[in-house]
Design an enzyme around this catalytic site. Structure first.
Site, PDB file in Angstrom:
ATOM      1  N   HIS A  70      -0.978  22.807 -62.180  1.00 21.12           N
ATOM      2  CA  HIS A  70      -1.851  22.572 -61.021  1.00 21.12           C
ATOM      3  C   HIS A  70      -3.074  21.767 -61.442  1.00 21.12           C
ATOM      4  O   HIS A  70      -3.423  20.762 -60.823  1.00 21.12           O
ATOM      5  CB  HIS A  70      -2.266  23.906 -60.394  1.00 21.12           C
ATOM      6  CG  HIS A  70      -3.371  23.798 -59.392  1.00 21.12           C
ATOM      7  ND1 HIS A  70      -3.185  23.257 -58.131  1.00 21.12           N
ATOM      8  CD2 HIS A  70      -4.682  24.138 -59.463  1.00 21.12           C
ATOM      9  CE1 HIS A  70      -4.340  23.281 -57.477  1.00 21.12           C
ATOM     10  NE2 HIS A  70      -5.272  23.814 -58.261  1.00 21.12           N
ATOM     11  N   ASP A  99      -8.846 -11.054 -55.137  1.00 21.54           N
ATOM     12  CA  ASP A  99      -8.008  -9.956 -55.611  1.00 21.54           C
ATOM     13  C   ASP A  99      -8.747  -9.317 -56.778  1.00 21.54           C
ATOM     14  O   ASP A  99      -9.878  -9.683 -57.077  1.00 21.54           O
ATOM     15  CB  ASP A  99      -6.620 -10.473 -56.074  1.00 21.54           C
ATOM     16  CG  ASP A  99      -5.560  -9.378 -55.951  1.00 21.54           C
ATOM     17  OD1 ASP A  99      -5.689  -8.371 -56.662  1.00 21.54           O
ATOM     18  OD2 ASP A  99      -4.645  -9.524 -55.124  1.00 21.54           O
ATOM     19  N   TRP A 135      -5.255  23.509 -68.263  1.00 26.20           N
ATOM     20  CA  TRP A 135      -5.352  22.047 -68.291  1.00 26.20           C
ATOM     21  C   TRP A 135      -6.224  21.570 -69.453  1.00 26.20           C
ATOM     22  O   TRP A 135      -6.167  20.418 -69.847  1.00 26.20           O
ATOM     23  CB  TRP A 135      -5.875  21.496 -66.963  1.00 26.20           C
ATOM     24  CG  TRP A 135      -7.368  21.473 -66.839  1.00 26.20           C
ATOM     25  CD1 TRP A 135      -8.164  22.514 -66.513  1.00 26.20           C
ATOM     26  CD2 TRP A 135      -8.235  20.355 -67.043  1.00 26.20           C
ATOM     27  NE1 TRP A 135      -9.474  22.130 -66.502  1.00 26.20           N
ATOM     28  CE2 TRP A 135      -9.554  20.803 -66.824  1.00 26.20           C
ATOM     29  CE3 TRP A 135      -8.039  19.016 -67.381  1.00 26.20           C
ATOM     30  CZ2 TRP A 135     -10.664  19.963 -66.947  1.00 26.20           C
ATOM     31  CZ3 TRP A 135      -9.147  18.189 -67.495  1.00 26.20           C
ATOM     32  CH2 TRP A 135     -10.443  18.665 -67.284  1.00 26.20           C
ATOM     33  N   SER A 162      -2.924   3.849 -68.642  1.00 27.28           N
ATOM     34  CA  SER A 162      -3.057   3.425 -67.252  1.00 27.28           C
ATOM     35  C   SER A 162      -4.512   3.425 -66.807  1.00 27.28           C
ATOM     36  O   SER A 162      -5.000   2.456 -66.213  1.00 27.28           O
ATOM     37  CB  SER A 162      -2.218   4.352 -66.373  1.00 27.28           C
ATOM     38  OG  SER A 162      -2.679   4.339 -65.055  1.00 27.28           O
ATOM     39  N   SER A 163      -5.227   4.519 -67.115  1.00 25.12           N
ATOM     40  CA  SER A 163      -6.625   4.609 -66.677  1.00 25.12           C
ATOM     41  C   SER A 163      -7.485   3.543 -67.317  1.00 25.12           C
ATOM     42  O   SER A 163      -8.342   2.949 -66.666  1.00 25.12           O
ATOM     43  CB  SER A 163      -7.221   5.963 -67.065  1.00 25.12           C
ATOM     44  OG  SER A 163      -6.618   6.973 -66.348  1.00 25.12           O
ATOM     45  N   HIS A 246     -16.388  16.256 -70.138  1.00 23.01           N
ATOM     46  CA  HIS A 246     -17.522  16.249 -69.225  1.00 23.01           C
ATOM     47  C   HIS A 246     -17.708  14.920 -68.519  1.00 23.01           C
ATOM     48  O   HIS A 246     -17.829  14.893 -67.302  1.00 23.01           O
ATOM     49  CB  HIS A 246     -18.808  16.792 -69.826  1.00 23.01           C
ATOM     50  CG  HIS A 246     -19.693  17.235 -68.713  1.00 23.01           C
ATOM     51  ND1 HIS A 246     -19.485  18.410 -68.041  1.00 23.01           N
ATOM     52  CD2 HIS A 246     -20.681  16.599 -68.060  1.00 23.01           C
ATOM     53  CE1 HIS A 246     -20.328  18.497 -67.041  1.00 23.01           C
ATOM     54  NE2 HIS A 246     -21.070  17.409 -67.030  1.00 23.01           N
ATOM     55  N   GLU A 248     -15.392  13.072 -67.868  1.00 24.72           N
ATOM     56  CA  GLU A 248     -14.235  13.075 -66.963  1.00 24.72           C
ATOM     57  C   GLU A 248     -14.570  13.724 -65.621  1.00 24.72           C
ATOM     58  O   GLU A 248     -14.168  13.227 -64.570  1.00 24.72           O
ATOM     59  CB  GLU A 248     -13.066  13.803 -67.638  1.00 24.72           C
ATOM     60  CG  GLU A 248     -11.913  14.177 -66.730  1.00 24.72           C
ATOM     61  CD  GLU A 248     -11.100  12.995 -66.233  1.00 24.72           C
ATOM     62  OE1 GLU A 248     -11.203  11.927 -66.844  1.00 24.72           O
ATOM     63  OE2 GLU A 248     -10.379  13.162 -65.241  1.00 24.72           O
ATOM     64  N   TYR A 250     -17.343  13.716 -64.184  1.00 25.55           N
ATOM     65  CA  TYR A 250     -18.154  12.759 -63.409  1.00 25.55           C
ATOM     66  C   TYR A 250     -17.326  11.576 -62.952  1.00 25.55           C
ATOM     67  O   TYR A 250     -17.611  10.962 -61.919  1.00 25.55           O
ATOM     68  CB  TYR A 250     -19.376  12.312 -64.218  1.00 25.55           C
ATOM     69  CG  TYR A 250     -20.348  13.451 -64.386  1.00 25.55           C
ATOM     70  CD1 TYR A 250     -20.380  14.484 -63.456  1.00 25.55           C
ATOM     71  CD2 TYR A 250     -21.209  13.524 -65.456  1.00 25.55           C
ATOM     72  CE1 TYR A 250     -21.229  15.545 -63.600  1.00 25.55           C
ATOM     73  CE2 TYR A 250     -22.074  14.595 -65.601  1.00 25.55           C
ATOM     74  CZ  TYR A 250     -22.076  15.600 -64.663  1.00 25.55           C
ATOM     75  OH  TYR A 250     -22.921  16.657 -64.801  1.00 25.55           O
ATOM     76  N   SER A 261     -22.074   7.672 -49.752  1.00 25.21           N
ATOM     77  CA  SER A 261     -23.232   6.801 -49.534  1.00 25.21           C
ATOM     78  C   SER A 261     -22.895   5.602 -48.663  1.00 25.21           C
ATOM     79  O   SER A 261     -23.783   4.955 -48.115  1.00 25.21           O
ATOM     80  CB  SER A 261     -23.785   6.301 -50.879  1.00 25.21           C
ATOM     81  OG  SER A 261     -24.131   7.387 -51.695  1.00 25.21           O
ATOM     82  N   HIS A 295     -21.869  22.587 -73.012  1.00 24.52           N
ATOM     83  CA  HIS A 295     -22.150  23.673 -72.079  1.00 24.52           C
ATOM     84  C   HIS A 295     -20.858  24.324 -71.578  1.00 24.52           C
ATOM     85  O   HIS A 295     -20.912  25.360 -70.931  1.00 24.52           O
ATOM     86  CB  HIS A 295     -23.048  23.211 -70.911  1.00 24.52           C
ATOM     87  CG  HIS A 295     -22.417  22.239 -69.972  1.00 24.52           C
ATOM     88  ND1 HIS A 295     -23.131  21.260 -69.351  1.00 24.52           N
ATOM     89  CD2 HIS A 295     -21.153  22.079 -69.562  1.00 24.52           C
ATOM     90  CE1 HIS A 295     -22.318  20.547 -68.593  1.00 24.52           C
ATOM     91  NE2 HIS A 295     -21.118  21.026 -68.714  1.00 24.52           N
ATOM     92  N   HIS A 296     -19.717  23.700 -71.890  1.00 26.30           N
ATOM     93  CA  HIS A 296     -18.448  24.356 -71.586  1.00 26.30           C
ATOM     94  C   HIS A 296     -18.084  25.364 -72.669  1.00 26.30           C
ATOM     95  O   HIS A 296     -17.068  26.041 -72.571  1.00 26.30           O
ATOM     96  CB  HIS A 296     -17.326  23.321 -71.482  1.00 26.30           C
ATOM     97  CG  HIS A 296     -17.533  22.328 -70.375  1.00 26.30           C
ATOM     98  ND1 HIS A 296     -17.060  22.526 -69.102  1.00 26.30           N
ATOM     99  CD2 HIS A 296     -18.183  21.140 -70.347  1.00 26.30           C
ATOM    100  CE1 HIS A 296     -17.390  21.493 -68.345  1.00 26.30           C
ATOM    101  NE2 HIS A 296     -18.074  20.645 -69.069  1.00 26.30           N
ATOM    102  N   THR A 321     -29.117  14.300 -59.724  1.00 24.25           N
ATOM    103  CA  THR A 321     -28.260  14.780 -58.646  1.00 24.25           C
ATOM    104  C   THR A 321     -29.105  15.181 -57.448  1.00 24.25           C
ATOM    105  O   THR A 321     -28.751  14.912 -56.301  1.00 24.25           O
ATOM    106  CB  THR A 321     -27.402  15.970 -59.115  1.00 24.25           C
ATOM    107  OG1 THR A 321     -26.850  15.646 -60.388  1.00 24.25           O
ATOM    108  CG2 THR A 321     -26.279  16.254 -58.155  1.00 24.25           C
ATOM    109  N   LYS A 324     -30.025  12.290 -55.442  1.00 22.08           N
ATOM    110  CA  LYS A 324     -28.961  11.867 -54.525  1.00 22.08           C
ATOM    111  C   LYS A 324     -28.936  12.749 -53.272  1.00 22.08           C
ATOM    112  O   LYS A 324     -28.880  12.242 -52.151  1.00 22.08           O
ATOM    113  CB  LYS A 324     -27.600  11.912 -55.225  1.00 22.08           C
ATOM    114  CG  LYS A 324     -27.518  10.993 -56.421  1.00 22.08           C
ATOM    115  CD  LYS A 324     -26.100  10.625 -56.786  1.00 22.08           C
ATOM    116  CE  LYS A 324     -25.535   9.586 -55.876  1.00 22.08           C
ATOM    117  NZ  LYS A 324     -26.096   8.243 -56.095  1.00 22.08           N
ATOM    118  N   ARG A 443     -10.389  34.487 -64.904  1.00 23.56           N
ATOM    119  CA  ARG A 443      -9.481  33.474 -64.360  1.00 23.56           C
ATOM    120  C   ARG A 443      -8.191  33.447 -65.171  1.00 23.56           C
ATOM    121  O   ARG A 443      -8.084  34.074 -66.219  1.00 23.56           O
ATOM    122  CB  ARG A 443     -10.156  32.107 -64.357  1.00 23.56           C
ATOM    123  CG  ARG A 443     -10.489  31.593 -65.726  1.00 23.56           C
ATOM    124  CD  ARG A 443     -11.396  30.377 -65.694  1.00 23.56           C
ATOM    125  NE  ARG A 443     -10.669  29.144 -65.380  1.00 23.56           N
ATOM    126  CZ  ARG A 443     -11.030  27.941 -65.859  1.00 23.56           C
ATOM    127  NH1 ARG A 443     -12.098  27.799 -66.638  1.00 23.56           N
ATOM    128  NH2 ARG A 443     -10.345  26.869 -65.537  1.00 23.56           N
TER     129      ARG A 443
END
Lengths: 526, 68, 298
Positions: A70, A99, A135, A162-163, A246, A248, A250, A261, A295-296, A321, A324, A443
């Protein structure tokens, strides 16, 4: 060489061989939606299993495989490709380019994905089943994971290729393909958000590639990067993973900021408040994302001074943030608001993402995090930023630009239904998870203590409604594509829209801006 | 001390190398700035390797003793 | 068509990308199967894995050569504008950036192991219990010649820095100088010197690779330093291995460029492919310098 004025080719070859940014954008969006349904189906099974205590439906190992798949599919298969789809459709139209800069590579970036996910999904049918370590594939769980882990690793390599190629295309398009007169500061904010996202992608996808490479050699060639017995360290894996991970997260939220926006000014009939500070805030968030990864890992352990550094750096992210959020609020303030579906999703985004931001701030505090870590509070937090954040912005953007892409207005009533169903069922699903987490439910478990039964049942019911509501979205989209609905005007929403994409017809020609728009046009629509 | 000099030289080499990349992208093909930056980087590398040899010979650095 | 293409050239449909995607697919499943052949407890067929991998690699080679040929033809036909040229350049630069980050991850792993993981395993600072409870006899040192657990056979010796590594450093530095010579010769139009210097660079690069292979076999046969001899071997072979891969790639690029030099494809004004390849060679050389300093010496 073919003439420039060709339309789309006929049949399947149009999609397989295309170099057209609109076709490739469509492919990305459909791929993302299919993956969203697949990943969503896994989530439904997870919620069925958790509907009541005890083992209901699947074995604990299958449950772990479901949570892993998932997560992987939603992150790499749904959210990221969806944003890349938006980038492909919109960036050339927004900057006045014919293009993407490298159209053939663009096609390659897309077509790698179905093959990569075919490999990943095929792991369900392998001996030992699919990857079952979450994951984040922490070592040593993943170094000892099932045989399919090696297939998972190579499919991640493909996704990375690809990315990176997709991101290179975005960055080069933005730097090299803007119409004359469109300075970087005049560029639409969606393009800005993607410029920074693309930079993050090119910076961190190779880190992920290195991490899975070390994992592959640890598993198969006896290296000991993540094994203390040979002098390595499993914690090293976490550092490398989160140095990728991290930025990632964002990567998955900055384009959402860009979409919201774009949408808020249209439906408030105002200019985006503090546009320049919005751009700087994106840059600041991206910069900070490189120095907060640990921080993870507060419960993993690290020297106190490092913990303090990562805690304060993390809280610092609240500043840009906040800029924003306040700018969006100021944009809404005293605007002439109307509440079409894109606006509803954008407003939902602003409210619910802020909740996710605040729970993130709570998690940033080391003493609190030690309590919250690996509980359902974390699950609630990242679903508030990823579902009501990233996914809602994708819905908002889809409704916002769908009339432009298809030339047909979607069914507004059904769209509003989709919003309210999604927003309410989303909160029913995920809000109780805060309470479960604070009360201590961990979890990634298939069974739980009896006191969590009520909240879990509420959560599961919410999730089933949420899942079913997305079929409504599919129906609305298909109706619009089939032309069932009012014709959309070229401006679609507003008589004086900003952004070059609204100067094109609805739907736009197969090739647009073959010659760049005039400086006057750029200036008028800035 | 030698280690600091080594790191500084390494930084200078990296700067020269990436300046070369920048000029490769930005300057017209007739420009010699890419070539010049790359010459600088070869020069610095030569200095650095010589320094490493001298430092090892004189005992300023003990190969494989970092952090001890 | 006589009109000059001022407009940006958007290529027509192309089958190279989808061919490339299929190639990658076969490489991935072939590689994963091949790896499993050598693992105990799998009944994966060696022939089938090699077949899959072979198909993948051939398809990719076919795709790369075909795609490049196509691009060169388009370039010769004058379809590309200056803007297109910039797209290629910028694309390449961002690709290089991703390469830098890939190496950065392995260097980062090396630094983390040496500066944090090993000292902690050795009981440094607040970690005496780590030492006592895990492997009390462990002594943190670098290069690590006594692995914590006998599960990983420890290497007998460190690779001495002043033997082949120093020689190889000199070889690569010299090749950096010769490619600069070639670069200069091209700029001032001295064709003979250009070809000669290019030839020297390739020869030096290949010699480097030869010595690297020799060093690997020396490490495996005599020093007991292997991929599975603990973290010293792991970092050593991963870093130098990926670097060697880039030297190989660079050498292939240099050979292609030499052929084009001999054909006279480059002029003092038009030689982007040359400069890009030369820069790439310098980049590979600087990565080696980092390896020499951080893997072999310090």
């Amino acid at each position: 060489m073919g003439d420039h004025h060709h339309g789309p080719a006929k049949g399947l070859s149009r999609w397989l061989l295309t170099t057209n940014h609109k076709d490739i954008g469509t492919l990305y969006l459909w791929f993302a939606f299919i993956m969203f349904l697949v990943g969503g189906a896994f989530a439904m099974v997870i919620r069925m299993e958790l509907f009541q205590p005890g083992n209901q439906l699947v074995s604990p190992n299958t449950f772990n495989q479901l949570t892993t798949m998932h997560g992987l599919i939603m992150v790499f298969g749904a959210i990221m490709p969806a944003f890349t789809g938006f980038a492909n459709w919109l960036i050339p139209m927004m900057v006045g380019a014919p293009d993407m800069a490298l159209p053939r590579m663009n096609n390659w970036s897309f077509w790698i994905l179905p093959f990569a996910f075919a490999i990943l999904l095929s792991s369900w049918f392998m001996d030992g089943g699919a990857p079952n370590f979450g994951w984040t594939f922490y070592a040593p769980l993943s170094t000892q994971g099932p045989p399919s882990t090696d297939f998972f690793i190579l499919s991640v390599h493909m996704m990375g290729i690809s990315s990176i190629m997709g991101a290179i295309n975005v960055i080069v398009t933005i730097f090299n393909m803007r119409a004359p007169g469109m300075t970087l500061m005049k560029m639409p904010i969606f393009c800005w958000s993607w410029l920074i996202t693309a930079f993050l992608l090119i910076a961190v996808m190779p880190i992920l590639a290195a991490a899975v490479t070390m994992l592959l050699t640890d598993r198969n060639f006896g290296t000991s990067f993540f094994d203390a017995a040979g002098g390595g360290d499993p914690v090293l894996f976490q550092h490398i993973f989160w140095f990728f991970g991290h930025p990632e997260v964002y990567i998955m939220i900055l384009p959402a900021f860009g979409i919201v926006s774009e949408i808020l000014p249209t439906f408030t009939r105002k200019r985006l408040f503090g546009r320049v500070s919005m751009i700087y805030a994106i840059v600041a968030i991206a910069g900070l994302s490189f120095i907060v990864w640990a921080h993870h890992m507060f419960t993993t352990g690290m020297p106190v001074i490092a913990g303090l550094f990562f805690m304060y750096a993390t809280m610092l992210i609240a500043v840009p943030t906040g800029v924003k959020i306040f700018n969006w609020a100021a944009t809404i303030f005293r605007g002439a608001l109307t509440f079409e579906t894109p606006m509803l999703f954008a407003l939902g985004f602003v409210f619910l993402f802020t909740i996710g931001g605040f729970s993130g701030l709570m998690l940033a505090l080391i003493p609190a995090d030690i309590q919250y870590h690996d509980t359902y509070f974390v699950v609630a937090h990242f679903h508030y930023v990823l579902v009501s954040g990233a996914l809602f912005s994708i819905f908002a953007g889809a409704y916002y630009w769908l009339p432009k892409w298809t030339g047909t207005m979607y069914n507004e009533t059904l769209g509003k239904f989709h919003f309210w169903l999604s927003a309410i069922s989303f909160n029913i699903t995920f809000f109780p998870m805060h309470f479960m987490g604070l009360a201590g439910m961990p979890r990634r478990i298939p069974d739980y203590a009896l006191q969590f039964a009520d909240f879990n049942r509420i959560s599961s019911i919410g999730s089933f409604v949420f899942g079913l509501s997305q079929l409504l979205f599919l129906y609305i989209i298909i109706q619009a594509i089939r032309g069932k609905g009012k014709k959309a005007t070229d401006e679609v929403w507003d008589d004086h829209p900003r952004g070059l994409e609204w100067t094109l017809s609805s739907p736009p020609a197969y090739h647009t801006f073959e010659t760049p728009p005039s400086e006057k046009l750029v200036e008028e629509h800035h | 001390m030698s280690k600091i000099v080594i790191l500084l030289l390494l930084t200078a080499i990296l700067i020269a190398l990436f300046a070369g990349l920048y000029f490769l992208m930005k300057e017209p093909a007739s420009s010699k700035r890419t070539l010049r930056s790359l010459m600088v980087r070869v020069g610095f590398t030569f200095v650095l390797i010589t320094l490493l040899l001298v430092a090892a010979y004189m005992g300023w650095i003990a190969p494989h003793a970092v952090g001890k | 068509m006589t009109t000059k293409h001022e407009r940006y050239y958007v290529p027509a449909q192309s089958y190279w990308p989808i061919v490339g995607a299929v190639g990658l697919f076969f490489i991935a499943i072939g590689l994963a199967n091949l790896i499993h052949v050598f693992q105990p407890g799998y009944d994966t067929s060696l022939t089938k894995s090699i077949l899959l991998l072979g198909v993948g690699v051939s398809v990719i080679i076919f795709m790369v050569s075909g795609w490049f040929n196509h691009v060169i033809k388009e370039n010769m036909a004058g379809l590309y504008s200056a803007q297109m040229d910039r797209s290629f350049r910028q694309g390449m630069i961002w690709f290089i950036f991703s390469e830098v980050m890939f190496f950065a991850a392995f260097f980062g792993a090396l630094f983390y192991i040496r500066m944090f993981a090993l000292p902690w395993l050795g009981g440094e600072g607040s970690k005496p219990l780590t030492l006592d409870l895990l492997w009390p006899n462990f002594v943190a040192e670098w290069p690590l010649l006594n692995n914590p657990d006998p599960k990983y056979a420890s290497p007998n010796e460190v690779i001495p820095w002043h033997g082949i590594p120093l020689l190889n450093t000199t070889l690569l530095l010299t090749s950096g100088a010769t490619i600069t010579w070639a670069h200069w010769a091209l700029k001032v139009g001295k064709r003979l010197q250009l070809n000669l210097a290019m030839f020297c660079t390739i020869a030096l690069g290949l010699t480097f690779l030869g010595f690297q292979i020799y060093e690997y076999s020396h490490a495996y046969m005599d020093l007991g330093l292997t991929l599975d001899s603990g973290i010293y071997g792991s970092t050593f072979f991963m870093l130098t291995g990926f670097h060697g891969l880039h030297v190989t790639l660079g050498s292939i690029m240099l050979i292609v460029i030499l052929v084009r030099c001999l054909r006279g494809s480059f002029t003092a004004e038009n030689h982007f492919a040359f400069e890009a390849t030369a820069w790439y060679w310098h980049f590979v050389d600087v990565v080696w310098l980092g390896l020499f300093i951080f893997v072999y010496i310090l």
